[in-house]
Design a protein around this motif. Structure first.
Motif, PDB file in Angstrom:
ATOM      1  N   SER A   1       4.431 -15.601   9.681  1.00  0.00           N
ATOM      2  CA  SER A   1       4.927 -15.875   8.332  1.00  0.00           C
ATOM      3  C   SER A   1       5.632 -14.680   7.708  1.00  0.00           C
ATOM      4  CB  SER A   1       3.764 -16.294   7.409  1.00  0.00           C
ATOM      5  OG  SER A   1       3.119 -17.446   7.894  1.00  0.00           O
ATOM      6  N   LEU A   2       5.676 -13.549   8.401  1.00  0.00           N
ATOM      7  CA  LEU A   2       6.222 -12.330   7.811  1.00  0.00           C
ATOM      8  C   LEU A   2       7.726 -12.452   7.583  1.00  0.00           C
ATOM      9  CD1 LEU A   2       5.042  -9.609   6.939  1.00  0.00           C
ATOM     10  CD2 LEU A   2       5.836  -8.656   9.102  1.00  0.00           C
ATOM     11  N   GLU A   3       8.143 -12.148   6.364  1.00  0.00           N
ATOM     12  CA  GLU A   3       9.557 -12.198   6.000  1.00  0.00           C
ATOM     13  C   GLU A   3      10.090 -10.829   5.600  1.00  0.00           C
ATOM     14  OE1 GLU A   3       9.575 -15.007   2.846  1.00  0.00           O
ATOM     15  OE2 GLU A   3       9.525 -16.747   4.176  1.00  0.00           O
ATOM     16  N   VAL A   4       9.253  -9.982   5.000  1.00  0.00           N
ATOM     17  CA  VAL A   4       9.673  -8.671   4.513  1.00  0.00           C
ATOM     18  C   VAL A   4       8.771  -7.609   5.125  1.00  0.00           C
ATOM     19  CG1 VAL A   4       9.956  -7.196   2.487  1.00  0.00           C
ATOM     20  CG2 VAL A   4      10.502  -9.631   2.340  1.00  0.00           C
ATOM     21  N   LEU A   5       9.366  -6.604   5.795  1.00  0.00           N
ATOM     22  CA  LEU A   5       8.621  -5.500   6.377  1.00  0.00           C
ATOM     23  C   LEU A   5       9.263  -4.192   5.938  1.00  0.00           C
ATOM     24  CD1 LEU A   5       6.499  -4.276   8.254  1.00  0.00           C
ATOM     25  CD2 LEU A   5       8.107  -4.587  10.153  1.00  0.00           C
ATOM     26  N   VAL A   6       8.505  -3.364   5.215  1.00  0.00           N
ATOM     27  CA  VAL A   6       8.994  -2.075   4.722  1.00  0.00           C
ATOM     28  C   VAL A   6       8.091  -0.977   5.264  1.00  0.00           C
ATOM     29  CG1 VAL A   6       9.474  -0.657   2.695  1.00  0.00           C
ATOM     30  CG2 VAL A   6       9.897  -3.120   2.618  1.00  0.00           C
ATOM     31  N   LEU A   7       8.643  -0.123   6.128  1.00  0.00           N
ATOM     32  CA  LEU A   7       7.929   1.031   6.660  1.00  0.00           C
ATOM     33  C   LEU A   7       8.672   2.322   6.330  1.00  0.00           C
ATOM     34  CD1 LEU A   7       7.014  -0.285  10.233  1.00  0.00           C
ATOM     35  CD2 LEU A   7       5.534  -0.179   8.242  1.00  0.00           C
ATOM     36  N   SER A   8       9.484   2.313   5.303  1.00  0.00           N
ATOM     37  CA  SER A   8      10.395   3.420   5.036  1.00  0.00           C
ATOM     38  C   SER A   8       9.687   4.679   4.580  1.00  0.00           C
ATOM     39  CB  SER A   8      11.416   2.992   3.972  1.00  0.00           C
ATOM     40  OG  SER A   8      10.768   2.597   2.785  1.00  0.00           O
ATOM     41  N   GLU A   9      10.364   5.801   4.797  1.00  0.00           N
ATOM     42  CA  GLU A   9       9.964   7.126   4.323  1.00  0.00           C
ATOM     43  C   GLU A   9       8.593   7.560   4.817  1.00  0.00           C
ATOM     44  OE1 GLU A   9      11.409   8.379   0.296  1.00  0.00           O
ATOM     45  OE2 GLU A   9      11.561   6.216   0.036  1.00  0.00           O
ATOM     46  N   ASN A  10       8.260   7.155   6.040  1.00  0.00           N
ATOM     47  CA  ASN A  10       7.047   7.680   6.657  1.00  0.00           C
ATOM     48  C   ASN A  10       7.433   8.916   7.474  1.00  0.00           C
ATOM     49  OD1 ASN A  10       4.460   5.992   6.294  1.00  0.00           O
ATOM     50  ND2 ASN A  10       6.083   4.470   6.526  1.00  0.00           N
TER      51      ASN A  10
ATOM     52  N   HIS B   1       4.602  -4.034   2.518  1.00  0.00           N
ATOM     53  CA  HIS B   1       5.247  -2.800   2.057  1.00  0.00           C
ATOM     54  C   HIS B   1       4.326  -1.624   2.359  1.00  0.00           C
ATOM     55  CE1 HIS B   1       8.420  -4.816  -0.422  1.00  0.00           C
ATOM     56  NE2 HIS B   1       7.525  -5.793  -0.382  1.00  0.00           N
ATOM     57  N   LEU B   2       4.752  -0.780   3.293  1.00  0.00           N
ATOM     58  CA  LEU B   2       3.977   0.394   3.689  1.00  0.00           C
ATOM     59  C   LEU B   2       4.860   1.639   3.623  1.00  0.00           C
ATOM     60  CD1 LEU B   2       2.053  -1.085   6.751  1.00  0.00           C
ATOM     61  CD2 LEU B   2       1.213  -0.796   4.422  1.00  0.00           C
ATOM     62  N   ARG B   3       5.581   1.775   2.528  1.00  0.00           N
ATOM     63  CA  ARG B   3       6.474   2.925   2.342  1.00  0.00           C
ATOM     64  C   ARG B   3       5.655   4.193   2.100  1.00  0.00           C
ATOM     65  NH1 ARG B   3       7.639   5.280  -2.298  1.00  0.00           N
ATOM     66  NH2 ARG B   3       9.473   6.619  -2.450  1.00  0.00           N
ATOM     67  N   TYR B   4       6.022   5.247   2.794  1.00  0.00           N
ATOM     68  CA  TYR B   4       5.429   6.577   2.612  1.00  0.00           C
ATOM     69  C   TYR B   4       3.904   6.531   2.719  1.00  0.00           C
ATOM     70  CZ  TYR B   4       5.469  11.452   1.137  1.00  0.00           C
ATOM     71  OH  TYR B   4       5.349  12.822   1.114  1.00  0.00           O
ATOM     72  N   CYS B   5       3.445   6.104   3.874  1.00  0.00           N
ATOM     73  CA  CYS B   5       2.000   5.970   4.095  1.00  0.00           C
ATOM     74  C   CYS B   5       1.457   6.981   5.099  1.00  0.00           C
ATOM     75  CB  CYS B   5       1.669   4.558   4.560  1.00  0.00           C
ATOM     76  SG  CYS B   5       1.805   3.327   3.246  1.00  0.00           S
ATOM     77  N   GLY B   6       2.284   7.922   5.540  1.00  0.00           N
ATOM     78  CA  GLY B   6       1.800   9.015   6.380  1.00  0.00           C
ATOM     79  C   GLY B   6       1.328   8.608   7.752  1.00  0.00           C
ATOM     80  N   PHE B   7       2.006   7.662   8.390  1.00  0.00           N
ATOM     81  CA  PHE B   7       1.590   7.220   9.718  1.00  0.00           C
ATOM     82  C   PHE B   7       1.723   8.347  10.736  1.00  0.00           C
ATOM     83  CE2 PHE B   7       3.203   2.978   8.081  1.00  0.00           C
ATOM     84  CZ  PHE B   7       1.934   2.546   7.750  1.00  0.00           C
TER      85      PHE B   7
ATOM     86  N   LEU C   1       0.832  -1.202   0.000  1.00  0.00           N
ATOM     87  CA  LEU C   1       0.000   0.000   0.000  1.00  0.00           C
ATOM     88  C   LEU C   1       0.870   1.257   0.000  1.00  0.00           C
ATOM     89  CD1 LEU C   1      -2.684  -1.035   2.663  1.00  0.00           C
ATOM     90  CD2 LEU C   1      -2.812  -1.278   0.178  1.00  0.00           C
ATOM     91  N   SER C   2       2.098   1.144  -0.476  1.00  0.00           N
ATOM     92  CA  SER C   2       3.035   2.262  -0.463  1.00  0.00           C
ATOM     93  C   SER C   2       2.473   3.470  -1.196  1.00  0.00           C
ATOM     94  CB  SER C   2       4.356   1.842  -1.115  1.00  0.00           C
ATOM     95  OG  SER C   2       4.967   0.799  -0.394  1.00  0.00           O
ATOM     96  N   ASP C   3       2.800   4.659  -0.676  1.00  0.00           N
ATOM     97  CA  ASP C   3       2.372   5.945  -1.237  1.00  0.00           C
ATOM     98  C   ASP C   3       0.889   6.218  -1.039  1.00  0.00           C
ATOM     99  OD1 ASP C   3       4.913   6.905  -2.555  1.00  0.00           O
ATOM    100  OD2 ASP C   3       4.664   4.994  -3.575  1.00  0.00           O
ATOM    101  N   SER C   4       0.211   5.406  -0.225  1.00  0.00           N
ATOM    102  CA  SER C   4      -1.187   5.668   0.121  1.00  0.00           C
ATOM    103  C   SER C   4      -1.232   6.312   1.503  1.00  0.00           C
ATOM    104  CB  SER C   4      -1.993   4.365   0.135  1.00  0.00           C
ATOM    105  OG  SER C   4      -1.879   3.677  -1.086  1.00  0.00           O
ATOM    106  N   ASP C   5      -2.200   7.157   1.705  1.00  0.00           N
ATOM    107  CA  ASP C   5      -2.374   7.787   3.018  1.00  0.00           C
ATOM    108  C   ASP C   5      -3.314   6.923   3.847  1.00  0.00           C
ATOM    109  OD1 ASP C   5      -2.710   9.342   5.222  1.00  0.00           O
ATOM    110  OD2 ASP C   5      -3.400  11.132   4.165  1.00  0.00           O
ATOM    111  N   ILE C   6      -2.747   6.146   4.768  1.00  0.00           N
ATOM    112  CA  ILE C   6      -3.569   5.295   5.637  1.00  0.00           C
ATOM    113  C   ILE C   6      -3.396   5.691   7.104  1.00  0.00           C
ATOM    114  CG2 ILE C   6      -3.429   3.366   4.033  1.00  0.00           C
ATOM    115  CD1 ILE C   6      -1.428   2.048   5.851  1.00  0.00           C
ATOM    116  N   GLY C   7      -2.764   6.857   7.328  1.00  0.00           N
ATOM    117  CA  GLY C   7      -2.429   7.257   8.691  1.00  0.00           C
ATOM    118  C   GLY C   7      -3.614   7.594   9.560  1.00  0.00           C
TER     119      GLY C   7
END
Length: 743
Positions: A221-230, A202-208, A177-183
């Motif tokens: 089961s999570l292997e990849v977690l991306v929270l970058s550029e928030n 992938h939650l890059r740049y989501c305005g948290f 959901l990267s680049d979406s505003d879900i904050g």
């Protein structure tokens, strides 16, 4: 013969059967209905979904993929190349066998869940009703349990206020959901935590706005977690509990999330971690020694934080590490020898720290796989044997703001794979010109600025592969003819940036760079260049698409003369134009109004004249303007943007009007209807004055004629006139007598 016929008949029969079977199997009616409902909310400005009609089998629609046997829709991929707008109707998630949904790279604004029924609309949905398909009796509001992949990323204005619907996608493995505003959804993590099969998030740049507690989560089961550029997140402390239940992660990206404080030790729970990116946050404190316990870690990026102290020796234990970036921190002390144990290291960047010590050839002896080395802005001393040949072949080398001079290190010339070289501000003053330039011009990106290099570059020819040469603030001399003009003969040169400012270059600007289609930045300010501006082929009929991408031109502080060529103002993509401190004459061409992207314009300290063209008001993005110390006259054009500049932008001219204190008293004629009104006023005044004259003459002669013709009136007039004269004589005589007595 019969045997041969039987051999070829079977494949033919199979092909005929397969073709017939494929014609029989068509799109499921309920799937087609749901897709048409999805289309109702889509704004298809480029008609990308023209094939989505009720008359066409939906398995043949653009972006739709069906199972060859069942005819059920399994994939919907409308990513990147489709300029779709509007809302994402979640009815599409009711496609029972949908396992792949990719709507990334569009311009969707919101996610909606209206009733999953077709409404009357301008497109073909009503035709679908006419076929009496209607809503099937087994209609269900539950979402597909088959969905494995969901990607709504890169819809830059997409706002998702509620993620509760995600919890129904129990089989989901990949969510982006990267680049979406879900904050605004304070329970976003709670909803996502209900996905037991999720392996990539992938939650890059989501305005948290915050990081909720996740003690209840079950990311087994999570292997990849991306929270970058928030970067919109408030300054958050990363809780220890965050990593207690995510021990299966192997890819963790928290780049630029605005987290602060020390690294929580619970991060060590992620023993399977292979990728850890914590760059550009507000983490501080010592780099914890326990990072050395990650046996499988391949990438460690903690640049752009506030870590201080020494580099821990334990980092040398991570034998699998091939990427290490510790740059832009506050580290000090020596480079630990244990880093030499990282035989797999491919990229090492420790620049912009306070590291000290002596680097020798032994420091790099085990880095045979190294392709990128960053030592910029450190205080290392170099004690390397001139005959040393490194065990590596670098592609990128950053030695800017170090002390490697005064000579260019001999080992540098052995690096024949370089595409990026930065040796700016490194104290270099002595070069072997033949070796140095032949080496430098073969590199893609070169920065040798802020050194003491003195050499005549008249015969230096750039390679067609070079894209950027920054050599400002040196003592280079000679003509730039060879640097620019040989590129014209080489066809498509890649040169995009040429910065030779603050040198001693002389001679005229060459009229030959018409083939520089890629040139974006031409910076030649503060030299001794002479003549007219002909680098853009003044007066020649050219296709200026050759310069369509030009961003910046700086020819300031030279000895250029003549008029500014009108062709220069055809560069409509230009951001910055600086021609200040020259001897330019003439007017500013009206074409300047077409440079809609111009942000900075400096024409100060020249001999330009005439009025400032009114078209300059069209430059709505203009942020800096300096027209001072020229010979401009008249009123400063009226425009909100122009009047917002400081008066110093216009001083040293004969100008009036805002923002200058000098007011304009003579209004200039304009091109609108005002001149016609002025003509009407002039005619009215002429008639008025003529009528007054005629009236005065008529009255005058009426009185005088009466006195002349009627004797009684004439005697009476002169009698009264004589009495008036006698009275005035008496008054004057008395005044004079009184004044004489007082004296």
């Amino acid at each position: 013969m019969a045997s041969f016929a039987s051999q070829i008949s079977f494949p033919l029969l199979f092909l005929l059967f397969a073709t017939t079977f494929n014609r029989v199997i068509s799109c499921n009616e309920n799937d087609q209905r749901l897709l048409l409902i999805f289309k109702q909310e889509v704004v298809d400005t480029e008609n990308q979904l023209s094939s989505w009609t009720a008359e066409e089998d939906c398995c043949l629609w653009e972006g739709v993929h069906c199972d060859n046997i069942t005819g059920r829709v399994t994939e919907l991929s409308l990513s990147t190349t489709y300029a779709l707008e509007g809302d994402i109707n979640l009815c599409v998630l009711q496609l029972e066998f949908l396992n792949y949904l990719d709507l990334s790279g569009n311009d969707f604004k919101a996610v909606s869940m209206p009733p999953c029924q077709i409404s009357k609309s301008p497109f073909d949905a009503h035709k679908f009703h006419n076929q009496s398909l209607g809503t099937p009796s087994n209609h269900s509001t539950s979402f597909s349990v088959a969905l494995r992949y969901l990607n709504f990323s890169h819809n830059l204005d997409l706002v998702i206020n509620d993620l509760h619907w995600l919890s129904q996608l129990s089989s989901l493995k990949y969510l982006d959901l990267s680049d979406s505003d879900i904050g605004k959804d304070t329970k976003w993590l709670q909803h996502i935590a209900m996905l037991p099969s999720l392996s990539e998030l992938h939650l890059r740049y989501c305005g948290f706005r915050d990081l909720p507690s996740i003690d209840y989560a079950n990311f087994t089961s999570l292997e990849v977690l991306v929270l970058s550029e928030n970067v919109n997140m408030m300054k958050l402390k990363l809780p220890n509990s965050f990593f207690n239940i995510t021990n299966h992660i192997y890819y963790l990206d928290l780049y630029e999330c605005n987290f602060y404080g020390p690294l929580p030790k619970s991060l060590l729970n992620l023993q399977n971690l292979k990728h850890l990116d914590l760059g550009y946050n507000n983490f501080k404190g010592l780099i914890p020694h326990w990072l050395g316990q990650y046996e499988q870690l391949q990438r460690l990026d903690i640049r752009g934080n506030f870590f201080y102290g020494v580099i821990p020796l334990s980092l040398g234990n991570i034998s699998s590490l091939f990427y290490l970036d510790l740059s832009y921190n506050q580290l000090n002390g020596n480079l630990p020898e244990t880093l030499g144990q990282l035989h797999s290291l491919n990229q090492l960047d420790i620049g912009h720290n306070f590291l000290v010590g002596v680097l020798t050839e032994k420091t790099f002896s085990n880095f045979s796989n190294l392709t990128s080395l960053g030592l910029h802005s450190t205080s290392f001393e170099f004690d390397i044997d001139p005959k040393w040949v490194p065990p590596f072949q670098l592609e990128a080398l950053y030695l800017g703001n170090t002390s490697i001079g005064p000579n260019v290190p001999s080992w540098l010339y052995t690096q024949r794979s370089l595409t990026t070289l930065d040796i700016s501000t490194s104290g270099i003053s002595k070069i072997d010109a033949d070796i140095f330039w032949s080496f430098v011009v073969g590199i893609d990106y070169v920065d040798i600025s802020n050194n003491l290099i003195s050499d005549d570059i008249s015969n230096v020819s750039l390679s067609a592969n070079m894209s950027s040469l920054v050599a400002s603030h040196n003592s280079l001399s000679g003509s730039i003819f060879s640097v620019l003009c040989q590129l014209e003969n080489n066809g498509e040169s890649k040169l995009s940036e040429l910065d030779l400012s603050y040198n001693h270059l002389s001679g005229a600007l060459p009229d030959c760079s018409v083939n520089q289609k890629q040139l974006l930045f031409l910076i030649l300010g503060s030299n001794k260049l002479t003549g007219e501006i002909v680098v853009f082929a003044k007066g020649r009929e050219l296709d200026y698409k050759d310069f369509i991408g030009m961003h910046s031109i700086d020819l300031s502080t030279n000895n250029l003369s003549g008029e500014i060529p009108k062709e220069l103002f055809n560069l409509v993509q230009l951001w910055s134009l600086n021609l200040s401190q020259n001897h330019l004459i003439g007017k500013i061409p009206e074409q300047i109004g077409g440079m809609k992207n111009l942000e900075s314009l400096d024409l100060s300290y020249n001999k330009l004249s005439g009025e400032i063209p009114s078209t300059i008001c069209n430059l709505s993005f203009l942020d800096y303007l300096n027209l001072s110390y020229n010979n401009f006259t008249g009123q400063i054009p009226l425009g909100t943007q122009i009047q917002s500049f400081d008066p110093w932008s216009f001083v040293g001219n004969d100008l009036c009007g805002d923002p200058l204190p000098k007011k304009c008293y003579k209004k200039e004629a304009s091109n609108d209807s005002k001149p016609a009104k002025r003509n009407e006023d002039d005619e009215f005044l002429k008639s008025l004055y003529l009528g007054m004259g005629v009236g005065f003459a008529a009255g005058f002669w009426a009185v005088c004629g009466s006195l002349f013709l009627i004797r009684a009136w004439r005697h009476k007039f002169f009698h009264l006139f004589q009495l008036l004269v006698d009275r005035l004589y008496v008054i004057v005589a008395l005044k004079l007598k009184k004044a004489s007595d007082e004296y």
